[in-house]
Motif scaffolding. Structure first.
Motif, PDB file in Angstrom:
ATOM      1  N   ALA A  19       0.830  -1.211   0.000  1.00  0.00           N
ATOM      2  CA  ALA A  19       0.000   0.000   0.000  1.00  0.00           C
ATOM      3  C   ALA A  19       0.859   1.253   0.000  1.00  0.00           C
ATOM      4  O   ALA A  19       0.542   2.243  -0.675  1.00  0.00           O
ATOM      5  N   VAL A  20       1.964   1.243   0.733  1.00  0.00           N
ATOM      6  CA  VAL A  20       2.877   2.397   0.759  1.00  0.00           C
ATOM      7  C   VAL A  20       3.493   2.603  -0.618  1.00  0.00           C
ATOM      8  O   VAL A  20       3.579   3.737  -1.113  1.00  0.00           O
ATOM      9  N   VAL A  21       3.934   1.538  -1.258  1.00  0.00           N
ATOM     10  CA  VAL A  21       4.512   1.647  -2.606  1.00  0.00           C
ATOM     11  C   VAL A  21       3.492   2.243  -3.567  1.00  0.00           C
ATOM     12  O   VAL A  21       3.803   3.152  -4.356  1.00  0.00           O
ATOM     13  N   GLN A  22       2.246   1.773  -3.523  1.00  0.00           N
ATOM     14  CA  GLN A  22       1.202   2.303  -4.402  1.00  0.00           C
ATOM     15  C   GLN A  22       0.965   3.790  -4.138  1.00  0.00           C
ATOM     16  O   GLN A  22       0.821   4.581  -5.067  1.00  0.00           O
ATOM     17  N   ALA A  23       0.940   4.178  -2.868  1.00  0.00           N
ATOM     18  CA  ALA A  23       0.729   5.595  -2.530  1.00  0.00           C
ATOM     19  C   ALA A  23       1.874   6.452  -3.048  1.00  0.00           C
ATOM     20  O   ALA A  23       1.650   7.574  -3.525  1.00  0.00           O
ATOM     21  N   CYS A  24       3.074   5.948  -2.977  1.00  0.00           N
ATOM     22  CA  CYS A  24       4.244   6.713  -3.436  1.00  0.00           C
ATOM     23  C   CYS A  24       4.250   6.891  -4.952  1.00  0.00           C
ATOM     24  O   CYS A  24       4.844   7.847  -5.457  1.00  0.00           O
ATOM     25  N   GLU A  25       3.623   5.996  -5.662  1.00  0.00           N
ATOM     26  CA  GLU A  25       3.604   6.073  -7.122  1.00  0.00           C
ATOM     27  C   GLU A  25       2.524   7.006  -7.656  1.00  0.00           C
ATOM     28  O   GLU A  25       2.522   7.340  -8.838  1.00  0.00           O
ATOM     29  N   ARG A  26       1.620   7.451  -6.812  1.00  0.00           N
ATOM     30  CA  ARG A  26       0.564   8.370  -7.239  1.00  0.00           C
ATOM     31  C   ARG A  26       1.155   9.762  -7.478  1.00  0.00           C
ATOM     32  O   ARG A  26       2.076  10.189  -6.782  1.00  0.00           O
ATOM     33  N   PRO A  27       0.597  10.498  -8.427  1.00  0.00           N
ATOM     34  CA  PRO A  27       1.070  11.876  -8.627  1.00  0.00           C
ATOM     35  C   PRO A  27       0.743  12.743  -7.413  1.00  0.00           C
ATOM     36  O   PRO A  27      -0.252  12.508  -6.718  1.00  0.00           O
ATOM     37  N   ASN A  28       1.599  13.720  -7.144  1.00  0.00           N
ATOM     38  CA  ASN A  28       1.341  14.633  -6.030  1.00  0.00           C
ATOM     39  C   ASN A  28       1.893  16.002  -6.373  1.00  0.00           C
ATOM     40  O   ASN A  28       2.615  16.172  -7.353  1.00  0.00           O
TER      41      ASN A  28
END
Length: 152
Positions: A19-28
């Motif tokens: 879940a952390v890896v997926q969150a880090c890959e999202r644009p911000n």
């Protein structure tokens, strides 16, 4: 999602890690307040005015001397850690919420060279609040039966 790492070790943390890896890959839209290499006073000005709501920064004479010393030692563009009250975005615990109409007083600086940053001391903030005059170890002893006493 449940983190079961405490009970299951690494296996129990795999779901959280994914879940952390997926969150880090999202644009911000994250960006630093100031770019690397910004002078300490410019970093503090940005923090005080853009984050805290201050009208500006006032450096006490000791802080001005510290800035010159930090520059001479090569710390003049280190990242800044602000030491101030946790009770307000200002230096003054009585100024609630995000106050305005105040100037942030900086009374000094302490380099944390090993950690790679400089601490700005704001207002009356103490770096180690709440410690007594007598260290707790002064109360620890061994009694006549060989038991440790005075730990808590």
């Amino acid at each position: 999602m449940v983190n079961r790492a405490f009970a299951e070790g690494g296996e129990g943390a795999i779901e959280l890690a994914n879940a952390v890896v997926q969150a880090c890959e999202r644009p911000n839209t994250f960006h630093h307040l100031t770019p690397d290499g910004t002078k300490i006073v410019d970093q503090i000005e940005a923090i005080a005015t853009k984050l805290y709501g201050a009208d500006g920064v006032d450096y006490l004479p000791a802080a001005e001397r510290d800035i010159l010393r930090l520059d001479a030692l090569g710390f003049g563009t280190y990242p800044v850690c602000m030491a101030k009250t946790h009770l307000s975005l200002s230096h003054d615990p009585s100024l609630l919420n995000r106050p305005s109409g105040f100037r942030l007083p900086v009374r000094g600086f302490v380099p944390s060279a090993g950690a790679g940053f400089v601490v700005a001391l704001c207002g009356d903030m103490q770096r180690m609040p709440g410690l007594g005059r007598t260290p707790a170890f002064m109360n620890v002893d061994i009694d006549d039966d060989g038991r440790t006493v005075g730990l808590f």
